[in-house]
Design a protein around this motif. Structure first.
Motif, PDB file in Angstrom:
ATOM      1  N   VAL A  23    -114.196  34.972 -33.342  1.00  0.00           N
ATOM      2  CA  VAL A  23    -114.955  33.957 -32.611  1.00  0.00           C
ATOM      3  C   VAL A  23    -116.402  34.405 -32.420  1.00  0.00           C
ATOM      4  O   VAL A  23    -116.673  35.546 -32.037  1.00  0.00           O
ATOM      5  CB  VAL A  23    -114.300  33.668 -31.252  1.00  0.00           C
ATOM      6  CG1 VAL A  23    -115.208  32.799 -30.381  1.00  0.00           C
ATOM      7  CG2 VAL A  23    -112.956  32.975 -31.456  1.00  0.00           C
ATOM      8  N   GLY A  24    -117.314  33.493 -32.696  1.00  0.00           N
ATOM      9  CA  GLY A  24    -118.732  33.763 -32.526  1.00  0.00           C
ATOM     10  C   GLY A  24    -119.467  34.098 -33.802  1.00  0.00           C
ATOM     11  O   GLY A  24    -120.697  34.150 -33.812  1.00  0.00           O
ATOM     12  N   SER A  29    -115.590  31.082 -38.161  1.00  0.00           N
ATOM     13  CA  SER A  29    -115.117  30.583 -36.862  1.00  0.00           C
ATOM     14  C   SER A  29    -116.116  29.607 -36.264  1.00  0.00           C
ATOM     15  O   SER A  29    -115.736  28.579 -35.683  1.00  0.00           O
ATOM     16  CB  SER A  29    -114.879  31.751 -35.897  1.00  0.00           C
ATOM     17  OG  SER A  29    -113.788  32.539 -36.309  1.00  0.00           O
ATOM     18  N   ASN A  30    -117.388  29.916 -36.402  1.00  0.00           N
ATOM     19  CA  ASN A  30    -118.419  28.991 -35.937  1.00  0.00           C
ATOM     20  C   ASN A  30    -118.425  27.708 -36.744  1.00  0.00           C
ATOM     21  O   ASN A  30    -118.677  26.623 -36.213  1.00  0.00           O
ATOM     22  CB  ASN A  30    -119.799  29.651 -36.015  1.00  0.00           C
ATOM     23  CG  ASN A  30    -120.038  30.629 -34.885  1.00  0.00           C
ATOM     24  OD1 ASN A  30    -119.360  30.593 -33.864  1.00  0.00           O
ATOM     25  ND2 ASN A  30    -121.002  31.512 -35.060  1.00  0.00           N
ATOM     26  N   ASP A  86    -118.180  24.072 -35.030  1.00  0.00           N
ATOM     27  CA  ASP A  86    -119.268  23.126 -35.274  1.00  0.00           C
ATOM     28  C   ASP A  86    -118.741  21.861 -35.953  1.00  0.00           C
ATOM     29  O   ASP A  86    -119.183  20.743 -35.655  1.00  0.00           O
ATOM     30  CB  ASP A  86    -120.354  23.770 -36.136  1.00  0.00           C
ATOM     31  CG  ASP A  86    -121.120  24.861 -35.391  1.00  0.00           C
ATOM     32  OD1 ASP A  86    -121.026  24.916 -34.148  1.00  0.00           O
ATOM     33  OD2 ASP A  86    -121.798  25.660 -36.064  1.00  0.00           O
ATOM     34  N   ARG A 109    -115.981  22.392 -25.367  1.00  0.00           N
ATOM     35  CA  ARG A 109    -116.249  23.765 -25.796  1.00  0.00           C
ATOM     36  C   ARG A 109    -116.045  24.744 -24.640  1.00  0.00           C
ATOM     37  O   ARG A 109    -115.488  25.828 -24.828  1.00  0.00           O
ATOM     38  CB  ARG A 109    -117.673  23.878 -26.347  1.00  0.00           C
ATOM     39  CG  ARG A 109    -118.011  25.249 -26.932  1.00  0.00           C
ATOM     40  CD  ARG A 109    -119.426  25.256 -27.487  1.00  0.00           C
ATOM     41  NE  ARG A 109    -119.518  24.522 -28.729  1.00  0.00           N
ATOM     42  CZ  ARG A 109    -119.458  25.079 -29.937  1.00  0.00           C
ATOM     43  NH1 ARG A 109    -119.263  26.391 -30.058  1.00  0.00           N
ATOM     44  NH2 ARG A 109    -119.576  24.347 -31.013  1.00  0.00           N
TER      45      ARG A 109
END
Length: 318
Positions: A211-212, A216-217, A221, A230
């Protein structure tokens, strides 16, 4: 007849054997000597420096780290790309994953595939000597929203092409804007059949996100979450994902709006596939990969030495 040992004869024999690929019997006929004499000539050519043999191993492994990962996490299938200054660790792990796949799959099997940069590297490295009688199936829907990533369905098609295998598409996007849209797709017989074929996989190769960063982003998105959605998702403390399904540090699957807008196999379903191997690189992914290992979503890991060291260090602190 004794083997001629002058340098010219050694060069001629070595050239025919190492450069032209001719057999020792063939060389013996050309030189008018015996096969055993040719063998001695080739040995002499190496001893005198006429021939130098170098092995350019682009897939060097770190056996000590592999054994440590097996013992620490109870893994069955482990490949770790050895550290090399300036090396492309993604390509190295992709090469190892392609080798593992070639050595593991058997005719008649179903091979499941997710998506991501690590699997792109693996697919690019696949090169088999003969067609494999397997079927490649997607574990997630298609249509990535990131131009740098190959769409999931295209990755499935490319792997099948490189294996000389058949394949199946999941004709629907992985990321939806509503739960109702996902449910509507699941009601379609063709999509339901594609997901059921994924559940019949004998072998699955999956990417693991953290995550981050990275893919994953892309997932978050692509779901176009509202600020409130979120915030609610992040309150569950997600650390990583595989097959677009998120989990926390203990490997507990995370439900809610993100889960309900994804078209993919469930993590519990992934666990039931006999052999599941994750492919991931980079120490920055340690939290995500560690969560996947603790959740038992994969029983094998193909990675680089940097992430391997980070995983072992993290395990020692817990």
């Amino acid at each position: 007849m004794p083997a001629p040992r002058d340098r010219g004869s050694l060069v001629k024999a070595a050239r025919m054997y190492f450069l032209d690929g001719r057999s020792q019997d063939d060389i013996a006929r050309v030189l008018g000597t015996s096969r055993s004499n040719v063998s001695r000539m080739l040995s002499a050519a190496r001893a005198q420096g006429v021939v130098e043999i170098r092995v350019h191993d682009q897939t060097a492994r770190a056996p000590g780290l592999e054994q440590a990962l097996r013992e620490t996490f109870g893994l069955e299938h482990v490949r770790v790309a050895a550290f090399r200054p300036g090396a492309d660790v993604l390509a190295a792990a992709g090469d190892l994953a392609a080798q593992w796949l070639d050595e593991t799959i058997r005719d008649g099997q179903v091979v499941g595939l997710s998506w991501g940069t690590s699997l792109q590297a693996m697919v690019a490295a696949v090169n088999v000597d003969k067609p494999r009688d397997v079927e490649v199936v997607p574990l997630v829907g298609g249509l990535t929203v990131d131009a740098s990533l190959v769409a999931g369905e295209e990755l499935v098609r490319e792997l099948a092409s490189r294996l000389g295998a058949s394949y199946r598409y999941l004709h629907g996007p992985a990321l939806l804007r509503s739960e109702a849209a996902r449910d509507a797709l699941l009601a379609e017989p063709a999509i339901r059949a594609a997901l059921e074929s994924a559940l019949s996989a004998d072998v699955a190769i999956v990417g693991i996100g953290s995550v981050g960063i990275g893919s994953s982003n892309v997932i978050l998105d692509g779901l176009a979450l509202s600020p409130e959605e979120r915030e609610a998702f992040l309150a569950e403390n997600p650390v990583g994902d595989t097959c677009c399904r998120f989990f926390d540090a203990d490997g507990k699957p995370i439900g809610g709006v993100v889960h309900d807008r994804v078209l993919a196999v469930e993590l519990e379903e992934l666990r039931r596939i006999p052999v599941v191997v994750g492919v991931a690189t980079g120490a920055e992914k340690v939290a995500g990969v560690l969560g996947a290992l603790r959740g038992g979503f994969v029983d094998g890991l193909i990675t680089d030495s940097g992430l391997a060291h980070a995983l072992l260090s993290a395990a020692e602190t817990h």
